[in-house]
Write a protein that holds these residues in place. Structure first.
Motif, PDB file in Angstrom:
ATOM      1  N   SER A   1       0.816  -1.208   0.000  1.00 24.28           N
ATOM      2  CA  SER A   1       0.000   0.000   0.000  1.00 24.28           C
ATOM      3  C   SER A   1       0.850   1.259   0.000  1.00 24.28           C
ATOM      4  CB  SER A   1      -0.901   0.003   1.239  1.00 24.28           C
ATOM      5  OG  SER A   1      -0.144   0.305   2.406  1.00 24.28           O
ATOM      6  N   ASN A   2       0.170   2.406   0.099  1.00 23.85           N
ATOM      7  CA  ASN A   2       0.859   3.686   0.247  1.00 23.85           C
ATOM      8  C   ASN A   2       0.826   4.173   1.694  1.00 23.85           C
ATOM      9  OD1 ASN A   2      -1.915   4.115   0.238  1.00 23.85           O
ATOM     10  ND2 ASN A   2      -1.778   6.092  -0.758  1.00 23.85           N
ATOM     11  N   VAL A   3       0.474   3.287   2.624  1.00 25.69           N
ATOM     12  CA  VAL A   3       0.358   3.643   4.036  1.00 25.69           C
ATOM     13  C   VAL A   3       1.739   3.936   4.619  1.00 25.69           C
ATOM     14  CG1 VAL A   3      -0.217   2.749   6.333  1.00 25.69           C
ATOM     15  CG2 VAL A   3      -1.777   2.377   4.415  1.00 25.69           C
ATOM     16  N   ASN A   4       1.856   5.062   5.329  1.00 26.78           N
ATOM     17  CA  ASN A   4       3.123   5.386   5.996  1.00 26.78           C
ATOM     18  C   ASN A   4       2.970   5.577   7.500  1.00 26.78           C
ATOM     19  OD1 ASN A   4       1.983   8.002   6.232  1.00 26.78           O
ATOM     20  ND2 ASN A   4       2.974   8.678   4.336  1.00 26.78           N
ATOM     21  N   THR A   5       1.732   5.478   7.999  1.00 25.24           N
ATOM     22  CA  THR A   5       1.470   5.646   9.430  1.00 25.24           C
ATOM     23  C   THR A   5       0.555   4.524   9.901  1.00 25.24           C
ATOM     24  OG1 THR A   5       1.632   8.056   9.170  1.00 25.24           O
ATOM     25  CG2 THR A   5       0.625   7.226  11.200  1.00 25.24           C
TER      26      THR A   5
ATOM     27  N   ALA B   1       8.151  -1.514  11.932  1.00 27.57           N
ATOM     28  CA  ALA B   1       7.825  -0.167  11.467  1.00 27.57           C
ATOM     29  C   ALA B   1       9.078   0.691  11.332  1.00 27.57           C
ATOM     30  CB  ALA B   1       6.829   0.487  12.414  1.00 27.57           C
ATOM     31  N   LYS B   2       9.952   0.627  12.322  1.00 29.61           N
ATOM     32  CA  LYS B   2      11.187   1.418  12.264  1.00 29.61           C
ATOM     33  C   LYS B   2      12.063   0.962  11.096  1.00 29.61           C
ATOM     34  CE  LYS B   2      11.298   2.473  17.212  1.00 29.61           C
ATOM     35  NZ  LYS B   2      10.855   3.875  16.997  1.00 29.61           N
ATOM     36  N   LYS B   3      12.122  -0.342  10.878  1.00 26.61           N
ATOM     37  CA  LYS B   3      12.924  -0.898   9.790  1.00 26.61           C
ATOM     38  C   LYS B   3      12.401  -0.442   8.432  1.00 26.61           C
ATOM     39  CE  LYS B   3      14.413  -5.317   7.796  1.00 26.61           C
ATOM     40  NZ  LYS B   3      14.328  -6.802   7.921  1.00 26.61           N
ATOM     41  N   ASN B   4      11.074  -0.286   8.329  1.00 29.54           N
ATOM     42  CA  ASN B   4      10.445   0.054   7.054  1.00 29.54           C
ATOM     43  C   ASN B   4      10.023   1.518   6.970  1.00 29.54           C
ATOM     44  OD1 ASN B   4       9.948  -2.607   5.353  1.00 29.54           O
ATOM     45  ND2 ASN B   4       9.655  -3.138   7.515  1.00 29.54           N
ATOM     46  N   ASN B   5      10.567   2.331   7.878  1.00 24.95           N
ATOM     47  CA  ASN B   5      10.345   3.782   7.843  1.00 24.95           C
ATOM     48  C   ASN B   5       8.866   4.143   7.937  1.00 24.95           C
ATOM     49  OD1 ASN B   5      11.359   6.415   7.764  1.00 24.95           O
ATOM     50  ND2 ASN B   5      11.046   6.572   5.555  1.00 24.95           N
ATOM     51  N   LYS B   6       8.148   3.455   8.819  1.00 24.99           N
ATOM     52  CA  LYS B   6       6.740   3.754   9.072  1.00 24.99           C
ATOM     53  C   LYS B   6       6.590   4.297  10.500  1.00 24.99           C
ATOM     54  CE  LYS B   6       5.708   1.447   5.228  1.00 24.99           C
ATOM     55  NZ  LYS B   6       5.269   2.106   3.982  1.00 24.99           N
TER      56      LYS B   6
ATOM     57  N   ALA C   1       2.917   6.897  29.745  1.00 21.76           N
ATOM     58  CA  ALA C   1       3.922   5.890  30.100  1.00 21.76           C
ATOM     59  C   ALA C   1       4.106   4.883  28.964  1.00 21.76           C
ATOM     60  CB  ALA C   1       3.505   5.180  31.383  1.00 21.76           C
ATOM     61  N   LEU C   2       3.010   4.521  28.294  1.00 23.44           N
ATOM     62  CA  LEU C   2       3.099   3.571  27.178  1.00 23.44           C
ATOM     63  C   LEU C   2       3.843   4.183  25.995  1.00 23.44           C
ATOM     64  CD1 LEU C   2      -0.527   2.134  27.390  1.00 23.44           C
ATOM     65  CD2 LEU C   2       1.584   0.849  27.791  1.00 23.44           C
ATOM     66  N   VAL C   3       3.575   5.434  25.706  1.00 27.66           N
ATOM     67  CA  VAL C   3       4.285   6.115  24.613  1.00 27.66           C
ATOM     68  C   VAL C   3       5.777   6.165  24.904  1.00 27.66           C
ATOM     69  CG1 VAL C   3       4.600   8.335  23.462  1.00 27.66           C
ATOM     70  CG2 VAL C   3       2.297   7.465  23.866  1.00 27.66           C
ATOM     71  N   SER C   4       6.134   6.451  26.158  1.00 29.53           N
ATOM     72  CA  SER C   4       7.548   6.505  26.543  1.00 29.53           C
ATOM     73  C   SER C   4       8.189   5.124  26.506  1.00 29.53           C
ATOM     74  CB  SER C   4       7.685   7.091  27.948  1.00 29.53           C
ATOM     75  OG  SER C   4       7.270   8.428  27.976  1.00 29.53           O
ATOM     76  N   LYS C   5       7.494   4.141  27.060  1.00 26.79           N
ATOM     77  CA  LYS C   5       8.042   2.790  27.152  1.00 26.79           C
ATOM     78  C   LYS C   5       8.359   2.211  25.776  1.00 26.79           C
ATOM     79  CE  LYS C   5       6.886  -1.876  28.814  1.00 26.79           C
ATOM     80  NZ  LYS C   5       5.860  -2.701  29.530  1.00 26.79           N
ATOM     81  N   TYR C   6       7.415   2.394  24.828  1.00 26.28           N
ATOM     82  CA  TYR C   6       7.580   1.770  23.512  1.00 26.28           C
ATOM     83  C   TYR C   6       8.097   2.742  22.457  1.00 26.28           C
ATOM     84  CZ  TYR C   6       4.841  -1.991  25.624  1.00 26.28           C
ATOM     85  OH  TYR C   6       4.399  -3.009  26.446  1.00 26.28           O
ATOM     86  N   ARG C   7       8.368   3.968  22.883  1.00 25.46           N
ATOM     87  CA  ARG C   7       8.877   4.989  21.967  1.00 25.46           C
ATOM     88  C   ARG C   7       7.971   5.134  20.743  1.00 25.46           C
ATOM     89  NH1 ARG C   7      15.463   3.879  22.040  1.00 25.46           N
ATOM     90  NH2 ARG C   7      15.733   4.125  24.297  1.00 25.46           N
ATOM     91  N   LEU C   8       6.693   5.267  21.018  1.00 25.44           N
ATOM     92  CA  LEU C   8       5.713   5.409  19.951  1.00 25.44           C
ATOM     93  C   LEU C   8       5.779   6.809  19.348  1.00 25.44           C
ATOM     94  CD1 LEU C   8       2.629   3.706  21.656  1.00 25.44           C
ATOM     95  CD2 LEU C   8       4.305   2.664  20.113  1.00 25.44           C
ATOM     96  N   ASP C   9       5.395   6.917  18.080  1.00 27.42           N
ATOM     97  CA  ASP C   9       5.379   8.216  17.411  1.00 27.42           C
ATOM     98  C   ASP C   9       4.159   9.036  17.802  1.00 27.42           C
ATOM     99  OD1 ASP C   9       7.732   7.854  15.528  1.00 27.42           O
ATOM    100  OD2 ASP C   9       6.490   6.127  14.978  1.00 27.42           O
ATOM    101  N   GLY C  10       3.108   8.349  18.227  1.00 23.42           N
ATOM    102  CA  GLY C  10       1.910   9.086  18.598  1.00 23.42           C
ATOM    103  C   GLY C  10       0.762   8.185  18.974  1.00 23.42           C
ATOM    104  N   LEU C  11      -0.381   8.799  19.249  1.00 25.60           N
ATOM    105  CA  LEU C  11      -1.606   8.092  19.599  1.00 25.60           C
ATOM    106  C   LEU C  11      -2.744   8.582  18.712  1.00 25.60           C
ATOM    107  CD1 LEU C  11      -1.516   8.230  23.518  1.00 25.60           C
ATOM    108  CD2 LEU C  11      -0.876   6.286  22.061  1.00 25.60           C
ATOM    109  N   ASN C  12      -3.685   7.689  18.478  1.00 26.37           N
ATOM    110  CA  ASN C  12      -4.899   8.029  17.745  1.00 26.37           C
ATOM    111  C   ASN C  12      -6.092   7.699  18.637  1.00 26.37           C
ATOM    112  OD1 ASN C  12      -7.045   6.478  15.530  1.00 26.37           O
ATOM    113  ND2 ASN C  12      -6.579   8.640  15.282  1.00 26.37           N
ATOM    114  N   ILE C  13      -6.783   8.740  19.105  1.00 24.64           N
ATOM    115  CA  ILE C  13      -7.897   8.558  20.030  1.00 24.64           C
ATOM    116  C   ILE C  13      -9.171   8.274  19.244  1.00 24.64           C
ATOM    117  CG2 ILE C  13      -9.182   9.556  21.953  1.00 24.64           C
ATOM    118  CD1 ILE C  13      -6.140   9.092  22.415  1.00 24.64           C
ATOM    119  N   ASP C  14      -9.776   7.134  19.527  1.00 26.68           N
ATOM    120  CA  ASP C  14     -10.994   6.718  18.824  1.00 26.68           C
ATOM    121  C   ASP C  14     -12.097   6.450  19.855  1.00 26.68           C
ATOM    122  OD1 ASP C  14     -12.414   5.965  16.391  1.00 26.68           O
ATOM    123  OD2 ASP C  14     -12.343   3.917  17.161  1.00 26.68           O
TER     124      ASP C  14
END
Length: 535
Positions: free
Chosen positions: A242-246, A272-277, A311-324
């Motif tokens: 796909s063209n998905v990057n996030t 994701a990090k390996k594939n620049n996502k 804490a989860l964002v810090s622990k896993y070094r996430l790029d962000g959150l999506n609130i649904d």
């Protein structure tokens, strides 16, 4: 081996190889690929375009320069000029364009981007010769040069130019792409020849700014793909096509106590990090209105949720959150804004992105909890869920995401949120509507796009394009019971993608990855390329 002999042998081989490469290069550049173009005024153009893989011959050794070019051949040349790929959508309105024909995917690619139309609603006439005025229209559309208003004063036969082609003919003449003959006639109804086509396309490429555009890579936009009903391995495999990057995997849910369940898959983070996502993990409320009220209405539970998410964002070094958060009570509007304000402060401190999914404002209590203006000031991005126009429970059948529906949704949010913060979410699913005799809904079935296409194929459905909705519509009967589907395919999704481009949105999102059929990604890739051009 003797060293002197070895060095001599190596030198000899190198000379032979270099000579071979040089001879082959000279031959490729100076040798004509076709035997019948030596007397053609377009010989050089034909050779150049052949090597660019834009023009091909009528056989392995013949180009047939004076022969007229067919509609299928001409549209294929334009597609290749624009660096588009074949679109193999199983949904086509044309009865005379067989899916097994070599030109099927090229015609589909152009039709999906509104670059070409048929000779009627159900025929394309692929082997019919293209007239010069038809060629003028297709070229101006391909180059986005449709706003010229020059008068046709230079051609003696201007009265013979059809009213629907006059603007296009004036445009290609002004741009120096198509000229008249020595008698100052444009010959609008004459077929354009293959050598005339070569000269026309060469003139396009002689324009340095256009040529540069065609070589540039598309500008990056945010493309979110939500994970649903797929394993991590399946999700990764689909994303690569796909063209998905996030990426937005469904990892976190907030309980009524404010506690957050953790379903993080560390392997996806590594991948994701390996594939620049990037990863914006989804945070849900399970659509539980009462539990959501308890989360949002208490400062204590709001803080608990925010701290755990941070804490989860810090622990896993996430790029962000999506609130649904869905099915939020209207009375919790201020509480939701307070929660997002607190979470935004936490995310910004962590240099992480915060996005929130919102529904279109249709004046119902389903969306009353979303204060677009207040939320837009806090989040990095607001994702407008541009689907469920008609849903399970609707009394009347209808499209899942028509253009007017999405246009209204986008226009409404843009009144209070800047476009660079808005993302439009598109559906990779649909509904098969079962109807009562009076046309009302008996039931509806949630279907993926692959399931939709199978239903179309199994029942020999004849899709009809609805221009105002930006979708095909088709009916079928099963056991004497009528069914209707407002089809989602490459063409309908491209129309919605184009809406996001016209309104300068930050990007798009797809619910859900895995719901698409295999043809969707090449079609959307074409849209990315074409709508990035600024000819």
């Amino acid at each position: 081996m003797n060293n002197r002999f070895g060095r001599f042998a190596v030198i000899t081989i190198v000379i032979v190889l270099i000579s071979g490469i040089f001879i082959q290069h000279i031959s490729a550049d100076n040798g004509a690929p076709f035997k019948d173009i030596n007397n053609s005024y377009a010989k050089n153009e034909i050779i150049d375009l052949y090597h660019r893989n834009i023009l091909t011959g009528t056989s392995a050794t013949s180009f047939s320069p004076t022969k007229s070019i067919t509609r299928a051949e001409f549209i294929t040349v334009l597609d290749r000029l624009l660096k588009l790929d074949k679109a193999v959508s199983p949904v086509s309105p044309y009865t005379d364009v067989a899916q097994k024909a070599w030109y099927y995917g090229w015609i589909q690619a152009a039709v999906q981007l509104e670059l070409a139309n048929g000779t009627s609603a159900t025929t394309f006439a692929p082997v019919k010769a293209v007239t010069r005025q038809e060629a003028a229209i297709w070229v101006t559309k391909a180059l986005m040069q449709t706003n010229h208003t020059s008068a046709l004063t230079s051609f003696d036969d201007r009265k013979e130019i059809a009213s629907w082609a006059r603007s296009a003919v004036a445009t290609v003449n002004d741009l120096g792409l198509m000229k008249g003959d020595n008698r100052k006639n444009f010959r609008p109804a004459d077929p354009i020849t293959r050598q005339e086509t070569a000269v026309l396309i060469d003139r396009v490429l002689q324009n340095e700014s256009w040529a540069a555009e065609l070589e540039d890579e598309p500008e990056d936009h945010i493309v979110i793909g939500w994970q649903y009903a797929q394993t991590t391995a399946q999700y990764e495999n689909t994303v690569l096509k796909s063209n998905v990057n996030t990426l937005s995997p469904r990892w976190y849910y907030v309980a009524k106590s404010g506690a957050v369940t953790d379903s993080t898959d560390a392997s996806l983070i590594t991948w994701a990090k390996k594939n620049n996502k990037k990863i914006w993990a989804m945070v849900g409320n399970r659509s539980d209105q009462e539990a959501t009220h308890q989360i949002l209405s208490s400062a204590t539970t709001r803080n608990t949720a925010v701290n755990q998410l941070g804490a989860l964002v810090s622990k896993y070094r996430l790029d962000g959150l999506n609130i649904d958060f869905e099915n939020v009570a209207a009375d919790d509007r201020a509480y939701l804004t307070s929660f997002i304000t607190l979470l935004a402060e936490k995310m910004h401190a962590l240099n992480a992105t915060l996005s929130i999914d919102v529904s279109p404002d249709l004046g119902t209590d389903w969306t009353d909890a979303f204060d677009y203006a207040a939320l837009g000031k806090q989040v990095n991005y607001m994702v407008m869920m541009g689907y469920d126009e008609h849903y399970d429970g609707s009394k009347l059948p209808g499209p899942n995401a028509s253009i007017p529906f999405d246009q209204h949704a986008v226009d409404t949010v843009l009144k209070v949120v800047p476009s660079h913060k808005v993302i439009l979410a598109l559906p990779l699913y649909n509904r098969d509507w079962t109807l009562n005799q009076n046309g009302t809904v008996s039931s509806s079935k949630y279907i993926s796009l692959s399931e939709q296409n199978q239903i179309i194929s199994n029942n020999g459905m004849k899709p009809v394009w609805n221009e105002s909705l930006g979708q095909y519509v088709a009916n079928y009967s099963k056991q004497s019971i009528k069914h209707t589907i407002w089809i989602e395919d490459g063409r309908s999704l491209i129309a919605k993608y184009h809406l996001s481009i016209k309104t300068n949105l930050a990007g798009i999102a797809y619910w859900y990855i895995g719901g698409e059929s295999a043809d969707i990604w090449p079609s959307l890739s074409n849209a990315e390329k074409f709508y990035d051009y600024t000819f």
